[in-house]
Structure formats: C-alpha cells, structure tokens
Design an enzyme around this catalytic site. Structure first.
Site, PDB file in Angstrom:
ATOM      1  N   ALA A 173       0.848  -1.183   0.000  1.00 16.51           N
ATOM      2  CA  ALA A 173       0.000   0.000   0.000  1.00 16.51           C
ATOM      3  C   ALA A 173       0.883   1.231   0.000  1.00 16.51           C
ATOM      4  CB  ALA A 173      -0.902  -0.019   1.231  1.00 16.51           C
ATOM      5  N   LYS A 174       0.240   2.383   0.070  1.00 17.48           N
ATOM      6  CA  LYS A 174       0.973   3.653   0.014  1.00 17.48           C
ATOM      7  C   LYS A 174       2.117   3.707   1.002  1.00 17.48           C
ATOM      8  CE  LYS A 174      -1.288   6.606  -2.796  1.00 17.48           C
ATOM      9  NZ  LYS A 174      -2.739   6.475  -2.709  1.00 17.48           N
ATOM     10  N   ARG A 175       1.870   3.180   2.216  1.00 18.02           N
ATOM     11  CA  ARG A 175       2.909   3.321   3.241  1.00 18.02           C
ATOM     12  C   ARG A 175       4.185   2.558   2.875  1.00 18.02           C
ATOM     13  NH1 ARG A 175      -0.933   0.359   5.024  1.00 18.02           N
ATOM     14  NH2 ARG A 175      -0.632  -1.833   5.509  1.00 18.02           N
TER      15      ARG A 175
END
Ligand code: GLU
Length: 321
Positions: A250-252
């Site tokens: 994901a983005k993180r």
C-alpha cells in the site's frame, strides 16, 4: 481459443499489485495464443472517475501490454465499459427474480454494522449476512417496501461449492459460505458479483486470473453462473504481494502507483522485471520487456504462498523512499 481479461475498477491509480495481476493475466493468454480483453468496471459510478480509467489504459500500454478488444478499440462484445452495459444486468436480475433466487433486504446500515461487530465469518465484502430478511412473507415485504427501498440479495443454496483453481488448487466452500450477498444495492447500483459474471459470460471469457483477495467471491460467482444457466470460466487466483509488515502493499510501502513510477522516469522494463521476479518467473529482478516473458510463461512457476516484497528491493527499484 483462450480469452482472458483485465478488468480494473477506476476508483484510484493503478498500483504495482494491479500491474502484477494484469501482467500475469496477459502472459497466461498471450502464451496460449489467445485473445486479451480490457474492460472498465465502473459500475459503482460514485466511486469511479473517467480519468482513472484513461490513466489505467495508459499505464498498461506503458508496461508493454496490449489487448484485442477494449473501450478504446471496440470489438464484437462492445461496450467494454460496465456503466454502458446496465441493460444486460437488469435482464439478469429479472431472470433471477423470476426464479425466486433473490429476496429484498431492508436492513439498515446500522443493523449491518451491528452484525459486523458480532463474531461471524468475514468475507471480502464484510461480515456474512445472516439472512435476517430472507424469510419475510409477501405481505411483510410489501409493508416494508412502502417505507424503504430494499437491496436485493441472492439466497445461497444449501449445497457446498467445489472447484479446482488453476493456481491455488482444489477449493471447497461450505454451503452458504459468506452469506446471502447483495446483487443490487438499495441505491440501485448493481454489485460487482453480478456484473462481472454477466460480462465475463457475454464476452466469452474462458480464463479469469486475478488476485487471491477475490478467491472468496468465486463460489458466489459460480452460483450465479449456475442460476443463470451460463458456463463459468476457469479461475486462477494468484497470491498477493505483501510488505514486510505482512500487509498488502500500500501507500505506506512507498510510492507504488504506476503514475508515480512513471513520473520518476523509471523504465517499464525495470518494473516488469521486478514483477516477474516476485511472481517466480525470474530468478533475479533484472529489467525485461513484458513480451520477452511470453514464451517461457508457466502458471505453475507462480508461488502459491503470499509474496513478501522486502523494503530493500523496493528501494533498489526506486519504489520506496
Ligand atoms: N474490477 C475488479 C477489481 O478491480 C476485478 C474483478 C475481477 O478480476 O474479477 O478488483
């Protein structure tokens, strides 16, 4: 002739997990000399944005993938955009209603949330619905319908579902697994489960390859094929790409949308090479063009366990800070 498809939902930017699914599906079909179809799954209009669909097409082309039929080039089963195919979903709904396979559900969001906090089995679409509205009489339904627009649920039959997954192996789902599912929401929006079945059948799709997160949708879809008298495709569910924390990428885990990768001028071969390595198609993440992977592609090389993508590799590829 094998026919496969990639069917993105344009509710956000494509990320490398989507790209991996598209690449494997494309390789499965191209290695068999089949036809590849692109379909935009924008049935949930409030969540879908046309610019994400355009971006997805552009990202896929940038990766080196191509298609024989799609929204930009048309084809014998056009339109290839779900929001333009609603008539076919409505006629499938009428057919299912006539057969008594559906029932109206009047449960409110709050009631469904209360179910969510109870310890029922979870599916990809949230908690299993325990069938509260399933056994209302005709007059009870009429009375409630006067006060509230219902959703429509498919009544799960009382037999289990078995099938052999081309990637994940034999699958067995207990009768009613996941609960009675929504085929049309109270706001009139047709569910993914119904639209995907109608479209895959109408477009003559023989092979569906997608992420493991959709595995528990498959028994529902097989039951819809059965109820509608349609022939189901073969299914292959490939493991998800995970970060080292065990969560889906994901983005993180860094800037992993294809748009951001392209902004940084990284070559597509670098990304394809990494996706191929993570999918067991390559020993090392060396740059390679998608077309060069066709001749040696074998679905059996793709691991069946979730694939952990370590931060060091992401950094090496410029995919993480
Ligand atoms: N539109 C779905 C998604 O983007 C894919 C559906 C499918 O492959 O069956 O997750």
């Amino acid at each position: 002739m094998k026919r496969g498809r990639f069917a993105p939902t344009p509710s956000g930017l494509m990320h490398i997990g989507n790209a991996r699914t598209a690449l494997l599906s494309w390789l499965q079909i191209r290695s068999a000399g089949g036809q590849f179809i692109l379909r935009i799954e924008d049935i949930d209009k409030p969540r879908s944005k046309p610019h994400y669909a355009e971006q997805a097409l552009s990202d896929l082309r940038w990766l080196g993938l191509d298609w024989d039929e799609g929204p930009d080039i048309g084809g014998p089963f056009a339109p290839y955009v779900q929001s333009e195919r609603e008539d076919s979903y409505e006629s499938a709904l009428s057919h299912l209603l006539e057969q008594g396979k559906l029932y109206p559900c009047f449960c409110s969001r709050a009631e469904l949330q209360a179910i969510a906090s109870a310890p029922h089995g979870l599916s990809s679409e949230g908690p299993a619905y325990p069938g509260l509205c399933r056994h209302f009489s005709a007059s009870e339904r009429e009375e409630r319908a006067a006060a509230k627009q219902p959703s429509l649920r498919f009544a799960m039959p009382d037999h289990p579902v078995h099938y052999i997954d081309e990637a994940a192996g034999p699958q067995a789902f207990a009768a009613g697994a996941g609960g009675d599912f929504v085929v049309r929401r109270a706001d009139g929006i047709i569910s993914y489960q119904l639209a995907v079945v109608i479209d895959d059948a109408a477009m003559g799709i023989t092979d569906v390859l997608r992420g493991y997160d959709l595995l528990d949708s498959t028994p529902r879809q097989l039951l819809l094929y059965e109820a509608l008298g349609l022939t189901p495709p073969r299914f292959a569910h490939v493991p998800l790409l995970l970060g080292t924390d065990g969560n889906r990428l994901a983005k993180r885990h860094g800037a992993i949308s294809l748009a951001s990768i392209r902004e940084r001028m990284l070559p597509p071969e670098l990304i394809v090479g990494a996706l191929a390595a993570w999918s067991g198609l390559h020993d090392r993440a060396e740059p390679i063009a998608a077309s060069e992977l066709i001749h040696s592609f074998n679905l059996n090389d793709v691991p069946t366990e979730p694939i952990v993508v370590d931060d060091a590799t992401l950094k090496l590829l410029g995919l993480a800070d």
